[in-house]
Design a protein around this motif. Structure first.
Motif, PDB file in Angstrom:
ATOM      1  N   PHE A 159      -2.310 -15.150   2.586  1.00 60.83           N
ATOM      2  CA  PHE A 159      -1.636 -13.897   2.895  1.00 60.83           C
ATOM      3  C   PHE A 159      -1.774 -12.925   1.725  1.00 60.83           C
ATOM      4  O   PHE A 159      -1.909 -13.341   0.569  1.00 60.83           O
ATOM      5  CB  PHE A 159      -0.144 -14.132   3.158  1.00 60.83           C
ATOM      6  N   ALA A 160      -1.725 -11.636   2.041  1.00 58.09           N
ATOM      7  CA  ALA A 160      -1.737 -10.589   1.014  1.00 58.09           C
ATOM      8  C   ALA A 160      -0.622  -9.603   1.315  1.00 58.09           C
ATOM      9  O   ALA A 160      -0.345  -9.286   2.481  1.00 58.09           O
ATOM     10  CB  ALA A 160      -3.079  -9.871   0.989  1.00 58.09           C
ATOM     11  N   LEU A 161       0.027  -9.109   0.252  1.00 57.63           N
ATOM     12  CA  LEU A 161       1.127  -8.159   0.396  1.00 57.63           C
ATOM     13  C   LEU A 161       0.639  -6.763   0.034  1.00 57.63           C
ATOM     14  O   LEU A 161       0.216  -6.512  -1.092  1.00 57.63           O
ATOM     15  CB  LEU A 161       2.288  -8.553  -0.518  1.00 57.63           C
ATOM     16  N   PHE A 162       0.707  -5.852   1.018  1.00 63.75           N
ATOM     17  CA  PHE A 162       0.295  -4.464   0.799  1.00 63.75           C
ATOM     18  C   PHE A 162       1.532  -3.581   0.691  1.00 63.75           C
ATOM     19  O   PHE A 162       2.533  -3.807   1.372  1.00 63.75           O
ATOM     20  CB  PHE A 162      -0.586  -3.981   1.950  1.00 63.75           C
ATOM     21  N   ARG A 163       1.436  -2.558  -0.163  1.00 60.78           N
ATOM     22  CA  ARG A 163       2.566  -1.660  -0.394  1.00 60.78           C
ATOM     23  C   ARG A 163       2.109  -0.209  -0.282  1.00 60.78           C
ATOM     24  O   ARG A 163       1.063   0.170  -0.816  1.00 60.78           O
ATOM     25  CB  ARG A 163       3.161  -1.908  -1.781  1.00 60.78           C
ATOM     26  N   THR A 164       2.927   0.607   0.381  1.00 61.25           N
ATOM     27  CA  THR A 164       2.625   2.039   0.510  1.00 61.25           C
ATOM     28  C   THR A 164       2.768   2.709  -0.849  1.00 61.25           C
ATOM     29  O   THR A 164       3.778   2.506  -1.535  1.00 61.25           O
ATOM     30  CB  THR A 164       3.593   2.700   1.505  1.00 61.25           C
ATOM     31  N   PRO A 165       1.795   3.511  -1.284  1.00 59.17           N
ATOM     32  CA  PRO A 165       1.916   4.222  -2.575  1.00 59.17           C
ATOM     33  C   PRO A 165       3.131   5.126  -2.568  1.00 59.17           C
ATOM     34  O   PRO A 165       3.523   5.688  -1.542  1.00 59.17           O
ATOM     35  CB  PRO A 165       0.620   5.025  -2.659  1.00 59.17           C
ATOM     36  N   SER A 166       3.761   5.274  -3.747  1.00 54.17           N
ATOM     37  CA  SER A 166       4.961   6.090  -3.888  1.00 54.17           C
ATOM     38  C   SER A 166       4.703   7.209  -4.876  1.00 54.17           C
ATOM     39  O   SER A 166       3.796   7.152  -5.700  1.00 54.17           O
ATOM     40  CB  SER A 166       6.135   5.230  -4.383  1.00 54.17           C
ATOM     41  N   ALA A 167       5.556   8.250  -4.785  1.00 52.62           N
ATOM     42  CA  ALA A 167       5.476   9.332  -5.764  1.00 52.62           C
ATOM     43  C   ALA A 167       5.845   8.828  -7.152  1.00 52.62           C
ATOM     44  O   ALA A 167       5.492   9.419  -8.166  1.00 52.62           O
ATOM     45  CB  ALA A 167       6.406  10.475  -5.357  1.00 52.62           C
ATOM     46  N   LEU A 168       6.565   7.697  -7.188  1.00 53.18           N
ATOM     47  CA  LEU A 168       6.924   7.085  -8.464  1.00 53.18           C
ATOM     48  C   LEU A 168       5.843   6.083  -8.845  1.00 53.18           C
ATOM     49  O   LEU A 168       5.507   5.192  -8.073  1.00 53.18           O
ATOM     50  CB  LEU A 168       8.267   6.368  -8.353  1.00 53.18           C
ATOM     51  N   GLU A 197       6.024   3.869 -11.219  1.00 51.20           N
ATOM     52  CA  GLU A 197       6.599   2.613 -11.674  1.00 51.20           C
ATOM     53  C   GLU A 197       7.953   2.383 -11.016  1.00 51.20           C
ATOM     54  O   GLU A 197       8.581   3.310 -10.502  1.00 51.20           O
ATOM     55  CB  GLU A 197       6.807   2.632 -13.203  1.00 51.20           C
ATOM     56  N   VAL A 198       8.367   1.126 -11.030  1.00 52.25           N
ATOM     57  CA  VAL A 198       9.739   0.799 -10.656  1.00 52.25           C
ATOM     58  C   VAL A 198      10.610   1.166 -11.836  1.00 52.25           C
ATOM     59  O   VAL A 198      10.517   0.561 -12.901  1.00 52.25           O
ATOM     60  CB  VAL A 198       9.881  -0.696 -10.329  1.00 52.25           C
ATOM     61  N   GLU A 199      11.479   2.180 -11.670  1.00 49.32           N
ATOM     62  CA  GLU A 199      12.135   2.772 -12.817  1.00 49.32           C
ATOM     63  C   GLU A 199      13.611   2.445 -13.048  1.00 49.32           C
ATOM     64  O   GLU A 199      14.168   2.885 -14.039  1.00 49.32           O
ATOM     65  CB  GLU A 199      12.003   4.302 -12.753  1.00 49.32           C
ATOM     66  N   PRO A 200      14.304   1.725 -12.156  1.00 51.33           N
ATOM     67  CA  PRO A 200      15.708   1.454 -12.467  1.00 51.33           C
ATOM     68  C   PRO A 200      15.848   0.765 -13.813  1.00 51.33           C
ATOM     69  O   PRO A 200      15.104  -0.156 -14.126  1.00 51.33           O
ATOM     70  CB  PRO A 200      16.144   0.521 -11.331  1.00 51.33           C
ATOM     71  N   ARG A 201      16.825   1.185 -14.607  1.00 50.75           N
ATOM     72  CA  ARG A 201      17.021   0.617 -15.937  1.00 50.75           C
ATOM     73  C   ARG A 201      18.318  -0.161 -16.048  1.00 50.75           C
ATOM     74  O   ARG A 201      18.651  -0.629 -17.122  1.00 50.75           O
ATOM     75  CB  ARG A 201      17.005   1.741 -16.983  1.00 50.75           C
ATOM     76  N   ALA A 202      19.075  -0.237 -14.968  1.00 49.61           N
ATOM     77  CA  ALA A 202      20.353  -0.947 -15.013  1.00 49.61           C
ATOM     78  C   ALA A 202      20.610  -1.598 -13.672  1.00 49.61           C
ATOM     79  O   ALA A 202      20.221  -1.082 -12.645  1.00 49.61           O
ATOM     80  CB  ALA A 202      21.492   0.022 -15.354  1.00 49.61           C
ATOM     81  N   GLY A 203      21.272  -2.734 -13.690  1.00 45.80           N
ATOM     82  CA  GLY A 203      21.709  -3.353 -12.440  1.00 45.80           C
ATOM     83  C   GLY A 203      21.098  -4.726 -12.226  1.00 45.80           C
ATOM     84  O   GLY A 203      19.933  -4.962 -12.493  1.00 45.80           O
ATOM     85  N   ILE A 214       8.155  -5.492  -5.918  1.00 46.31           N
ATOM     86  CA  ILE A 214       9.357  -4.733  -5.563  1.00 46.31           C
ATOM     87  C   ILE A 214       8.946  -3.301  -5.284  1.00 46.31           C
ATOM     88  O   ILE A 214       8.043  -2.765  -5.943  1.00 46.31           O
ATOM     89  CB  ILE A 214      10.369  -4.779  -6.712  1.00 46.31           C
ATOM     90  N   SER A 215       9.589  -2.666  -4.318  1.00 51.50           N
ATOM     91  CA  SER A 215       9.294  -1.262  -4.036  1.00 51.50           C
ATOM     92  C   SER A 215       9.741  -0.408  -5.206  1.00 51.50           C
ATOM     93  O   SER A 215      10.657  -0.770  -5.951  1.00 51.50           O
ATOM     94  CB  SER A 215       9.986  -0.819  -2.742  1.00 51.50           C
ATOM     95  N   THR A 216       9.120   0.740  -5.389  1.00 53.86           N
ATOM     96  CA  THR A 216       9.406   1.572  -6.555  1.00 53.86           C
ATOM     97  C   THR A 216      10.820   2.149  -6.549  1.00 53.86           C
ATOM     98  O   THR A 216      11.326   2.558  -7.596  1.00 53.86           O
ATOM     99  CB  THR A 216       8.391   2.718  -6.662  1.00 53.86           C
ATOM    100  N   ASP A 217      11.482   2.184  -5.381  1.00 57.99           N
ATOM    101  CA  ASP A 217      12.879   2.636  -5.356  1.00 57.99           C
ATOM    102  C   ASP A 217      13.849   1.472  -5.558  1.00 57.99           C
ATOM    103  O   ASP A 217      15.070   1.657  -5.570  1.00 57.99           O
ATOM    104  CB  ASP A 217      13.192   3.357  -4.050  1.00 57.99           C
ATOM    105  N   GLY A 218      13.318   0.257  -5.737  1.00 52.94           N
ATOM    106  CA  GLY A 218      14.165  -0.892  -6.013  1.00 52.94           C
ATOM    107  C   GLY A 218      14.911  -1.447  -4.829  1.00 52.94           C
ATOM    108  O   GLY A 218      15.768  -2.308  -4.989  1.00 52.94           O
TER     109      GLY A 218
END
Length: 457
Positions: A328-337, A339-345, A428-432
């Protein structure tokens, strides 16, 4: 010992029955006789029994350093699978984070720079209404999700801070405590907060009289409580406050000026969790809730019972590959971000869907297996993940797979060898908000191969 006991009884009886000068009546003699028997037949507790504290839960996740202290001054480092006990204080370092699961299935997440004491944890399985729990958050941030004990006896749960007492109504909530201030937000249910004083003492249980209530239904608010003249106030929700371990720092040991800035706009209480993840993203709140960007592709023919994957040419349309294991392969839709940017949580992702197949070593035939349990925990501050998977098959038997490691800036993570051995890989998606993960576990009779979709929404 039996001969000595019999001799003592004989002496007692003879003295009582035949002493003409005895001051005791027959009734008094019987009372004395019973007392002697109890004293002589009582079996004292062993030293181990006297000193063994009550085991009340287990550590399910540790990132960074976490310690447990007892009242004797003994200290130990915590790791996943360790037990925790009544009268222990759990402490996390600047980059530390620990998850605890208690005997009644209640859970606690302790964030960096925090100290939580387990003062009382009694779960009566037969009569849950007799249960009683009391924590003391000395400093830092804790999230508490009620278990069976609190759900049955919410009036016998208490979380104390240096200045307040908190009772609950079957709740999922977060509290940040400082010596003269505290903040609290509610994910679900309601809490009741009152100042500690002569009428509301630290050794009590449940909510104190006159407590201020905060509930999920109140919307995008939190409570701020101070030890000064302006005691308490309901204020607009600010996830950047209740998600931090201290005023100047974040859950990450790496700090930056922009990490102290909350996300623009306000959200409702049901979205605290998502806001905590994305509290430092430079995007509008409505852009934080994106559709699932992942799609699973299969390299060859569809396996029996496969309900998640698509043909390769379909899955790749408008997407880019992140990880694969040759099946299997995991494909992800490109994002305007980028990188995955959350810094807390720190969050426990929920399994949205998953499947696992067993490949027989003898003929390489695949058949559908069972995914018995699956967890995925992500620390966005430390860029770490931790996963636990349990699977079973009539031929392959039962198997367990654990994985942990670093999350790259682009959201990709892996542990072990997912192609030629045993391991996991995912993104992980770029919006977390979403994650996808492929896994493989080799056993004596063959190999388990599976894919999973996750969400923290």
């Amino acid at each position: 010992m039996r001969n000595k006991m019999n001799k003592s009884i004989e002496v007692c009886c003879s003295w009582a029955l035949f002493s003409g000068k005895s001051r005791y009546s027959r009734r008094s003699w019987l009372v004395g006789m019973v007392a002697v028997l109890l004293a002589l037949t009582a079996v004292p507790l062993s030293a181990e029994e006297q000193n063994n504290p009550d085991e009340v839960g287990q550590v399910t996740l540790v990132i960074g350093q976490a310690l447990a202290h007892n009242k004797k001054g003994e200290q130990r480092s915590l790791k996943r699978g360790d037990s925790v006990y009544v009268d222990e204080t759990i402490e996390t370092s600047a980059g530390g984070h620990v998850h605890l699961r208690f005997v009644d299935e209640g859970t606690v997440s302790l964030r960096p720079n925090s100290r939580l004491s387990i003062e009382l944890y009694h779960y009566d399985k037969q009569q849950p209404k007799n249960s009683a729990i009391r924590f003391n958050l000395e400093a830092g941030v804790v999230r508490s999700i009620s278990g069976k004990a609190t759900q049955a006896a919410h009036d016998r749960f208490r979380l104390n801070t240096p200045i307040t007492a908190i009772g609950v109504l079957g709740t999922d909530f977060v509290v940040r405590a400082e010596p003269e201030k505290m903040w609290a937000g509610v994910y679900s249910g309601a809490i009741a907060i009152a100042p500690l004083n002569t009428q509301c003492t630290v050794d009590g249980l449940g909510a104190c009289a006159g407590a201020t209530q905060l509930s999920e239904a109140m919307g995008s608010v939190m409570i701020e409580f101070s030890g000064g003249k302006e005691r308490e106030k309901i204020v607009p929700l600010d996830p950047a406050i209740i998600s931090k371990a201290n005023k100047s720092g974040s859950d990450s040991s790496k700090q930056s000026e922009d990490s102290a800035s909350p996300a623009p706009g306000r959200i409702n209480a049901a979205e605290i969790k998502a806001a905590d993840v994305a509290s430092n993203l430079d995007i509008a709140p409505q852009e934080q809730q994106l559709p699932n960007p992942f799609a699973w592709a299969r390299w060859g023919d569809q396996l029996p019972g496969d309900a998640m994957s698509q043909p390769y040419v379909t899955a790749q349309e408008g997407r880019k590959m992140t990880v694969n294991n040759g099946v299997f392969a995991l494909f992800r839709t490109p994002s305007a971000l980028a990188e995955v940017e959350p810094r807390a949580g720190m969050y426990d992702f929920k399994l949205a869907q998953g499947q696992v197949h067993f490949v027989d070593n003898r003929d390489q035939e695949s058949s559908l297996a069972k995914l018995d349990a699956a967890t995925l925990q992500v620390d966005f501050g430390q860029r770490q993940f931790n996963t636990h998977l349990e699977m079973s098959h009539s031929l392959g038997g039962s198997a367990v797979l654990d994985g942990a490691g670093k999350i790259e800036n682009n959201g990709v993570f892996n542990s072990g060898n997912v192609i030629n051995g045993s391991g996991v890989a995912g993104a992980i998606s770029t919006d977390g908000a979403y994650a996808g993960m492929v896994f493989q576990k080799k056993v004596e009779m063959g190999t388990f191969v599976g894919i999973t979709d996750w969400t923290n929404k």
